[in-house]
Design a protein around this motif. Sequence first.
Motif, PDB file in Angstrom:
ATOM      1  N   GLY A   1       0.829  -1.195   0.000  1.00  0.00           N
ATOM      2  CA  GLY A   1       0.000   0.000   0.000  1.00  0.00           C
ATOM      3  C   GLY A   1       0.863   1.245   0.000  1.00  0.00           C
ATOM      4  N   ALA A   2       0.205   2.383   0.076  1.00  0.00           N
ATOM      5  CA  ALA A   2       0.899   3.674   0.034  1.00  0.00           C
ATOM      6  C   ALA A   2       2.050   3.703   1.036  1.00  0.00           C
ATOM      7  CB  ALA A   2      -0.077   4.800   0.324  1.00  0.00           C
ATOM      8  N   GLY A   3       3.231   4.106   0.558  1.00  0.00           N
ATOM      9  CA  GLY A   3       4.409   4.212   1.392  1.00  0.00           C
ATOM     10  C   GLY A   3       5.292   2.971   1.381  1.00  0.00           C
ATOM     11  N   ASP A   4       4.819   1.873   0.783  1.00  0.00           N
ATOM     12  CA  ASP A   4       5.624   0.644   0.741  1.00  0.00           C
ATOM     13  C   ASP A   4       6.623   0.679  -0.406  1.00  0.00           C
ATOM     14  OD1 ASP A   4       4.440  -0.522   2.951  1.00  0.00           O
ATOM     15  OD2 ASP A   4       2.935  -1.595   1.769  1.00  0.00           O
ATOM     16  N   PHE A   5       7.774   0.070  -0.157  1.00  0.00           N
ATOM     17  CA  PHE A   5       8.863  -0.026  -1.118  1.00  0.00           C
ATOM     18  C   PHE A   5       9.176  -1.505  -1.273  1.00  0.00           C
ATOM     19  CE2 PHE A   5      13.360  -0.098  -2.245  1.00  0.00           C
ATOM     20  CZ  PHE A   5      13.467   0.938  -3.161  1.00  0.00           C
ATOM     21  N   ALA A   6       9.306  -1.988  -2.520  1.00  0.00           N
ATOM     22  CA  ALA A   6       9.563  -3.414  -2.737  1.00  0.00           C
ATOM     23  C   ALA A   6      10.459  -3.621  -3.950  1.00  0.00           C
ATOM     24  CB  ALA A   6       8.241  -4.153  -2.945  1.00  0.00           C
ATOM     25  N   GLU A   7      11.152  -4.756  -3.961  1.00  0.00           N
ATOM     26  CA  GLU A   7      11.943  -5.177  -5.116  1.00  0.00           C
ATOM     27  C   GLU A   7      11.539  -6.591  -5.490  1.00  0.00           C
ATOM     28  OE1 GLU A   7      16.109  -2.712  -4.767  1.00  0.00           O
ATOM     29  OE2 GLU A   7      16.112  -4.816  -4.215  1.00  0.00           O
ATOM     30  N   PHE A   8      11.398  -6.835  -6.800  1.00  0.00           N
ATOM     31  CA  PHE A   8      11.051  -8.147  -7.323  1.00  0.00           C
ATOM     32  C   PHE A   8      12.133  -8.558  -8.315  1.00  0.00           C
ATOM     33  CE2 PHE A   8       7.047  -6.152  -6.118  1.00  0.00           C
ATOM     34  CZ  PHE A   8       6.481  -7.138  -5.332  1.00  0.00           C
ATOM     35  N   PRO A   9      12.601  -9.804  -8.260  1.00  0.00           N
ATOM     36  CA  PRO A   9      13.680 -10.234  -9.153  1.00  0.00           C
ATOM     37  C   PRO A   9      13.212 -10.451 -10.590  1.00  0.00           C
ATOM     38  CG  PRO A   9      12.984 -12.066  -7.789  1.00  0.00           C
ATOM     39  CD  PRO A   9      12.233 -10.855  -7.303  1.00  0.00           C
ATOM     40  N   LYS A  10      14.132 -10.310 -11.504  1.00  0.00           N
ATOM     41  CA  LYS A  10      13.882 -10.573 -12.917  1.00  0.00           C
ATOM     42  C   LYS A  10      13.365 -12.004 -13.076  1.00  0.00           C
ATOM     43  CE  LYS A  10      16.191 -10.929 -17.364  1.00  0.00           C
ATOM     44  NZ  LYS A  10      17.441 -10.739 -18.102  1.00  0.00           N
ATOM     45  N   GLY A  11      12.327 -12.161 -13.902  1.00  0.00           N
ATOM     46  CA  GLY A  11      11.784 -13.477 -14.216  1.00  0.00           C
ATOM     47  C   GLY A  11      10.727 -13.986 -13.248  1.00  0.00           C
ATOM     48  N   LEU A  12      10.483 -13.260 -12.140  1.00  0.00           N
ATOM     49  CA  LEU A  12       9.474 -13.706 -11.181  1.00  0.00           C
ATOM     50  C   LEU A  12       8.096 -13.647 -11.826  1.00  0.00           C
ATOM     51  CD1 LEU A  12       8.964 -14.570  -8.215  1.00  0.00           C
ATOM     52  CD2 LEU A  12       8.479 -12.153  -7.759  1.00  0.00           C
ATOM     53  N   HIS A  13       7.353 -14.761 -11.737  1.00  0.00           N
ATOM     54  CA  HIS A  13       6.006 -14.836 -12.321  1.00  0.00           C
ATOM     55  C   HIS A  13       4.985 -14.698 -11.198  1.00  0.00           C
ATOM     56  CE1 HIS A  13       3.147 -15.719 -15.441  1.00  0.00           C
ATOM     57  NE2 HIS A  13       2.588 -16.640 -14.675  1.00  0.00           N
ATOM     58  N   VAL A  14       4.071 -13.733 -11.317  1.00  0.00           N
ATOM     59  CA  VAL A  14       3.102 -13.440 -10.262  1.00  0.00           C
ATOM     60  C   VAL A  14       1.707 -13.241 -10.853  1.00  0.00           C
ATOM     61  CG1 VAL A  14       4.873 -12.282  -8.870  1.00  0.00           C
ATOM     62  CG2 VAL A  14       3.402 -10.912 -10.349  1.00  0.00           C
ATOM     63  N   THR A  15       0.738 -13.255  -9.969  1.00  0.00           N
ATOM     64  CA  THR A  15      -0.590 -12.737 -10.289  1.00  0.00           C
ATOM     65  C   THR A  15      -0.715 -11.442  -9.503  1.00  0.00           C
ATOM     66  OG1 THR A  15      -1.524 -14.930 -10.637  1.00  0.00           O
ATOM     67  CG2 THR A  15      -3.081 -13.142 -10.205  1.00  0.00           C
ATOM     68  N   TRP A  16      -0.983 -10.360 -10.212  1.00  0.00           N
ATOM     69  CA  TRP A  16      -1.047  -9.006  -9.636  1.00  0.00           C
ATOM     70  C   TRP A  16      -2.514  -8.633  -9.515  1.00  0.00           C
ATOM     71  CZ3 TRP A  16       2.884  -5.432  -8.473  1.00  0.00           C
ATOM     72  CH2 TRP A  16       2.467  -4.116  -8.268  1.00  0.00           C
ATOM     73  N   GLN A  17      -2.937  -8.272  -8.305  1.00  0.00           N
ATOM     74  CA  GLN A  17      -4.318  -7.843  -8.093  1.00  0.00           C
ATOM     75  C   GLN A  17      -4.316  -6.433  -7.524  1.00  0.00           C
ATOM     76  OE1 GLN A  17      -6.615 -10.119  -5.281  1.00  0.00           O
ATOM     77  NE2 GLN A  17      -8.509  -9.098  -5.843  1.00  0.00           N
ATOM     78  N   THR A  18      -4.871  -5.518  -8.291  1.00  0.00           N
ATOM     79  CA  THR A  18      -5.047  -4.149  -7.807  1.00  0.00           C
ATOM     80  C   THR A  18      -6.377  -4.123  -7.064  1.00  0.00           C
ATOM     81  OG1 THR A  18      -3.835  -3.308  -9.720  1.00  0.00           O
ATOM     82  CG2 THR A  18      -5.134  -1.717  -8.467  1.00  0.00           C
ATOM     83  N   VAL A  19      -6.326  -3.968  -5.754  1.00  0.00           N
ATOM     84  CA  VAL A  19      -7.517  -3.997  -4.904  1.00  0.00           C
ATOM     85  C   VAL A  19      -8.186  -2.628  -4.878  1.00  0.00           C
ATOM     86  CG1 VAL A  19      -8.354  -4.463  -2.563  1.00  0.00           C
ATOM     87  CG2 VAL A  19      -6.477  -5.827  -3.515  1.00  0.00           C
ATOM     88  N   GLU A  20      -7.381  -1.579  -4.710  1.00  0.00           N
ATOM     89  CA  GLU A  20      -7.848  -0.188  -4.746  1.00  0.00           C
ATOM     90  C   GLU A  20      -7.014   0.541  -5.784  1.00  0.00           C
ATOM     91  OE1 GLU A  20      -7.100   1.368  -0.865  1.00  0.00           O
ATOM     92  OE2 GLU A  20      -8.484  -0.008   0.114  1.00  0.00           O
ATOM     93  N   THR A  21      -7.597   1.490  -6.492  1.00  0.00           N
ATOM     94  CA  THR A  21      -6.853   2.245  -7.496  1.00  0.00           C
ATOM     95  C   THR A  21      -5.479   2.585  -6.937  1.00  0.00           C
ATOM     96  OG1 THR A  21      -8.865   3.151  -8.447  1.00  0.00           O
ATOM     97  CG2 THR A  21      -6.821   4.325  -8.920  1.00  0.00           C
ATOM     98  N   ALA A  22      -4.441   2.184  -7.681  1.00  0.00           N
ATOM     99  CA  ALA A  22      -3.080   2.296  -7.177  1.00  0.00           C
ATOM    100  C   ALA A  22      -2.220   3.141  -8.102  1.00  0.00           C
ATOM    101  CB  ALA A  22      -2.462   0.897  -7.045  1.00  0.00           C
ATOM    102  N   LYS A  23      -1.223   3.762  -7.509  1.00  0.00           N
ATOM    103  CA  LYS A  23      -0.242   4.532  -8.254  1.00  0.00           C
ATOM    104  C   LYS A  23       1.124   4.213  -7.672  1.00  0.00           C
ATOM    105  CE  LYS A  23       0.798   9.175  -9.903  1.00  0.00           C
ATOM    106  NZ  LYS A  23       0.354  10.569  -9.918  1.00  0.00           N
ATOM    107  N   LYS A  24       2.090   3.956  -8.552  1.00  0.00           N
ATOM    108  CA  LYS A  24       3.444   3.639  -8.087  1.00  0.00           C
ATOM    109  C   LYS A  24       4.474   4.231  -9.024  1.00  0.00           C
ATOM    110  CE  LYS A  24       4.194  -0.656 -10.594  1.00  0.00           C
ATOM    111  NZ  LYS A  24       4.724  -1.998 -10.544  1.00  0.00           N
ATOM    112  N   TYR A  25       5.672   4.399  -8.517  1.00  0.00           N
ATOM    113  CA  TYR A  25       6.853   4.666  -9.321  1.00  0.00           C
ATOM    114  C   TYR A  25       7.642   3.369  -9.337  1.00  0.00           C
ATOM    115  CZ  TYR A  25       6.292   9.751  -9.429  1.00  0.00           C
ATOM    116  OH  TYR A  25       5.843  11.009  -9.642  1.00  0.00           O
ATOM    117  N   TYR A  26       8.236   3.040 -10.498  1.00  0.00           N
ATOM    118  CA  TYR A  26       9.026   1.825 -10.580  1.00  0.00           C
ATOM    119  C   TYR A  26      10.210   2.045 -11.500  1.00  0.00           C
ATOM    120  CZ  TYR A  26       7.060   0.980 -15.194  1.00  0.00           C
ATOM    121  OH  TYR A  26       6.697   1.098 -16.522  1.00  0.00           O
TER     122      TYR A  26
END
Length: 78
Positions: free
Chosen positions: A50-75
């Motif tokens: 959620g807002a204020g969280d910082f995360a890193e995901f490795p190259k090649g990681l396969h996920v299911t992404w669910q946007t629960v509430e309208t989201a905005k991020k920088y990446y």
Amino acid sequence: MKVLLYRSWCGWEGEPDKFEYTFPAKDTMYMLKGKVKVYIHGHEEPIELGAGDFAEFPKGLHVTWQTVETAKKYYRHT
């Protein structure tokens, strides 16, 4: 010391949705608003971000992404 230059980052905004995604490169992200759940294939419990969280995901990681509430991020892919 590591300094993050935001001018070299991209922005993303998404409405509630659910989709599969494979990270094409290491993804570093900072959540500005909203809420997402990231289901890593092979794991039962999702990662919630959620807002204020910082995360890193490795190259090649396969996920299911669910946007629960309208989201905005920088990446940044590296």
